[in-house]
Design a protein around this motif. Structure first.
Motif, PDB file in Angstrom:
ATOM      1  N   PHE A 144       0.815  -1.215   0.000  1.00  0.00           N
ATOM      2  CA  PHE A 144       0.000   0.000   0.000  1.00  0.00           C
ATOM      3  C   PHE A 144       0.853   1.271   0.000  1.00  0.00           C
ATOM      4  N   SER A 145       2.071   1.187   0.546  1.00  0.00           N
ATOM      5  CA  SER A 145       2.931   2.376   0.529  1.00  0.00           C
ATOM      6  C   SER A 145       3.299   2.755  -0.903  1.00  0.00           C
ATOM      7  N   MET A 146       3.227   1.785  -1.801  1.00  0.00           N
ATOM      8  CA  MET A 146       3.532   2.043  -3.213  1.00  0.00           C
ATOM      9  C   MET A 146       2.268   2.275  -4.038  1.00  0.00           C
ATOM     10  N   SER A 147       1.205   1.545  -3.737  1.00  0.00           N
ATOM     11  CA  SER A 147      -0.013   1.613  -4.555  1.00  0.00           C
ATOM     12  C   SER A 147      -1.086   2.539  -3.996  1.00  0.00           C
ATOM     13  N   GLY A 148      -1.027   2.824  -2.717  1.00  0.00           N
ATOM     14  CA  GLY A 148      -2.018   3.674  -2.066  1.00  0.00           C
ATOM     15  C   GLY A 148      -2.867   2.878  -1.086  1.00  0.00           C
ATOM     16  N   PHE A 149      -3.072   3.434   0.088  1.00  0.00           N
ATOM     17  CA  PHE A 149      -3.897   2.790   1.110  1.00  0.00           C
ATOM     18  C   PHE A 149      -5.368   2.964   0.743  1.00  0.00           C
ATOM     19  N   PRO A 150      -6.193   1.950   1.000  1.00  0.00           N
ATOM     20  CA  PRO A 150      -7.598   2.023   0.599  1.00  0.00           C
ATOM     21  C   PRO A 150      -8.433   3.020   1.402  1.00  0.00           C
ATOM     22  N   GLU A 151      -8.015   3.343   2.606  1.00  0.00           N
ATOM     23  CA  GLU A 151      -8.768   4.271   3.455  1.00  0.00           C
ATOM     24  C   GLU A 151      -7.784   5.023   4.336  1.00  0.00           C
ATOM     25  N   HIS A 152      -8.098   6.288   4.615  1.00  0.00           N
ATOM     26  CA  HIS A 152      -7.202   7.136   5.402  1.00  0.00           C
ATOM     27  C   HIS A 152      -7.904   7.718   6.621  1.00  0.00           C
ATOM     28  N   LYS A 153      -7.104   8.014   7.639  1.00  0.00           N
ATOM     29  CA  LYS A 153      -7.559   8.833   8.751  1.00  0.00           C
ATOM     30  C   LYS A 153      -7.727  10.260   8.214  1.00  0.00           C
ATOM     31  N   SER A 154      -8.363  11.116   8.973  1.00  0.00           N
ATOM     32  CA  SER A 154      -8.567  12.493   8.533  1.00  0.00           C
ATOM     33  C   SER A 154      -7.221  13.215   8.374  1.00  0.00           C
ATOM     34  N   ALA A 155      -7.226  14.272   7.577  1.00  0.00           N
ATOM     35  CA  ALA A 155      -6.013  15.079   7.397  1.00  0.00           C
ATOM     36  C   ALA A 155      -5.553  15.643   8.739  1.00  0.00           C
ATOM     37  N   LEU A 156      -6.510  16.069   9.564  1.00  0.00           N
ATOM     38  CA  LEU A 156      -6.162  16.600  10.878  1.00  0.00           C
ATOM     39  C   LEU A 156      -5.468  15.539  11.725  1.00  0.00           C
ATOM     40  N   PHE A 157      -5.988  14.326  11.713  1.00  0.00           N
ATOM     41  CA  PHE A 157      -5.365  13.230  12.469  1.00  0.00           C
ATOM     42  C   PHE A 157      -3.936  13.003  11.976  1.00  0.00           C
ATOM     43  N   LYS A 158      -3.757  12.899  10.658  1.00  0.00           N
ATOM     44  CA  LYS A 158      -2.434  12.621  10.097  1.00  0.00           C
ATOM     45  C   LYS A 158      -1.439  13.732  10.433  1.00  0.00           C
ATOM     46  N   GLN A 159      -1.911  14.988  10.474  1.00  0.00           N
ATOM     47  CA  GLN A 159      -1.022  16.121  10.735  1.00  0.00           C
ATOM     48  C   GLN A 159      -0.714  16.312  12.219  1.00  0.00           C
ATOM     49  N   THR A 160      -1.480  15.663  13.074  1.00  0.00           N
ATOM     50  CA  THR A 160      -1.273  15.839  14.512  1.00  0.00           C
ATOM     51  C   THR A 160      -0.900  14.511  15.163  1.00  0.00           C
ATOM     52  N   VAL A 161      -1.872  13.730  15.511  1.00  0.00           N
ATOM     53  CA  VAL A 161      -1.645  12.470  16.222  1.00  0.00           C
ATOM     54  C   VAL A 161      -0.753  11.525  15.414  1.00  0.00           C
ATOM     55  N   GLY A 162      -1.052  11.373  14.130  1.00  0.00           N
ATOM     56  CA  GLY A 162      -0.277  10.457  13.296  1.00  0.00           C
ATOM     57  C   GLY A 162       1.174  10.879  13.168  1.00  0.00           C
TER      58      GLY A 162
ATOM     59  N   SER B 198       4.722   0.655  18.666  1.00  0.00           N
ATOM     60  CA  SER B 198       3.764  -0.034  19.511  1.00  0.00           C
ATOM     61  C   SER B 198       2.368   0.277  18.989  1.00  0.00           C
ATOM     62  N   HIS B 199       1.662  -0.764  18.569  1.00  0.00           N
ATOM     63  CA  HIS B 199       0.297  -0.573  18.073  1.00  0.00           C
ATOM     64  C   HIS B 199      -0.488  -1.853  18.313  1.00  0.00           C
ATOM     65  N   ASP B 200      -1.799  -1.794  18.109  1.00  0.00           N
ATOM     66  CA  ASP B 200      -2.667  -2.957  18.286  1.00  0.00           C
ATOM     67  C   ASP B 200      -2.262  -4.015  17.264  1.00  0.00           C
ATOM     68  N   LEU B 201      -1.761  -5.137  17.739  1.00  0.00           N
ATOM     69  CA  LEU B 201      -1.213  -6.167  16.860  1.00  0.00           C
ATOM     70  C   LEU B 201      -2.271  -7.045  16.206  1.00  0.00           C
ATOM     71  N   SER B 202      -3.523  -6.742  16.407  1.00  0.00           N
ATOM     72  CA  SER B 202      -4.584  -7.494  15.727  1.00  0.00           C
ATOM     73  C   SER B 202      -5.555  -6.557  15.011  1.00  0.00           C
ATOM     74  N   GLU B 203      -5.106  -5.338  14.760  1.00  0.00           N
ATOM     75  CA  GLU B 203      -5.945  -4.373  14.055  1.00  0.00           C
ATOM     76  C   GLU B 203      -5.540  -4.337  12.582  1.00  0.00           C
ATOM     77  N   PRO B 204      -6.463  -4.685  11.698  1.00  0.00           N
ATOM     78  CA  PRO B 204      -6.127  -4.675  10.271  1.00  0.00           C
ATOM     79  C   PRO B 204      -5.968  -3.254   9.745  1.00  0.00           C
ATOM     80  N   ILE B 205      -5.322  -3.142   8.611  1.00  0.00           N
ATOM     81  CA  ILE B 205      -5.228  -1.857   7.920  1.00  0.00           C
ATOM     82  C   ILE B 205      -6.647  -1.493   7.478  1.00  0.00           C
ATOM     83  N   PRO B 206      -7.095  -0.260   7.715  1.00  0.00           N
ATOM     84  CA  PRO B 206      -8.470   0.112   7.355  1.00  0.00           C
ATOM     85  C   PRO B 206      -8.794  -0.174   5.881  1.00  0.00           C
TER      86      PRO B 206
END
Length: 183
Positions: free
Chosen positions: A78-96, A110-118
């Motif tokens: 997905f880093s090459m082809s594009g992720f199918p769904e994104h967090k908000s721009a605000l999230f990416k610019q702050t928390v992300g 450290s992240h949830d090890l059973s959470e799929p990519i959106p």
């Protein structure tokens, strides 16, 4: 007057505690010499030598080994082809952005090890573990050769190639924590 002094001491004490906890968290990262795709590929290529039963039994987490390999491969692809769904721009610019900076500084994720990519295709528990591992290795090889512009990360936003490399390596090493026989 005593109340004001109590509040002042409490605030200073809390700040010192948080600073100490943050410094302790930052000090427990991975070996910096292993934070590149070449080192990760060397580890993954060693795994190809394991008998299928041992490889399949590595993960003791919610996901089996094949699901972990597939999930990590999806992220690289997905880093090459594009992720199918994104967090908000605000999230990416702050928390992300803050999360990625903390992970990069620490040298560990450290992240949830059973959470799929959106919105990623659902992980299939029945995928052959050797095929899943081969897919991950192939995706990392492709990433190393990739020359075009990389897609924004669904949570971290725009990353350059070096940052993405670090993110992919830290991502796998975080998932490796569910493995019983791999260091």
């Amino acid at each position: 007057m005593q109340r004001r002094q109590f509040l002042k001491v409490s605030v200073i004490g809390a700040a010192a505690g948080l600073t100490g906890a943050g410094a302790l968290w930052l000090s427990k990262g991975n070996d910096p010499t292993q934070l590149n795709i070449t080192a990760l590929l060397a580890k993954l290529n060693q795994l190809t030598m394991l008998p299928t039963e041992q490889l399949a039994g590595l993960s003791i987490g919610k996901w089996n080994s094949a699901e972990v390999f597939t999930h990590c491969a999806q992220s690289v692809e997905f880093s090459m082809s594009g992720f199918p769904e994104h967090k908000s721009a605000l999230f990416k610019q702050t928390v992300g952005a803050l999360a990625f900076t903390a992970f990069a500084t620490k040298g560990a994720m450290s992240h949830d090890l059973s959470e799929p990519i959106p919105a990623a295709p659902e992980l299939d528990r029945s995928v052959d573990v050797n095929q899943a591992l081969a897919r991950l290795i192939h995706s990392l090889d492709d990433f190393q050769q990739y020359q075009a512009e990389l897609a924004p990360h669904f949570a971290y936003g725009k990353l350059n190639k070096a940052d993405y490399e670090l993110a992919h390596v830290l991502h796998f090493y975080n998932h490796q924590q569910t493995f019983t026989q791999m260091s």
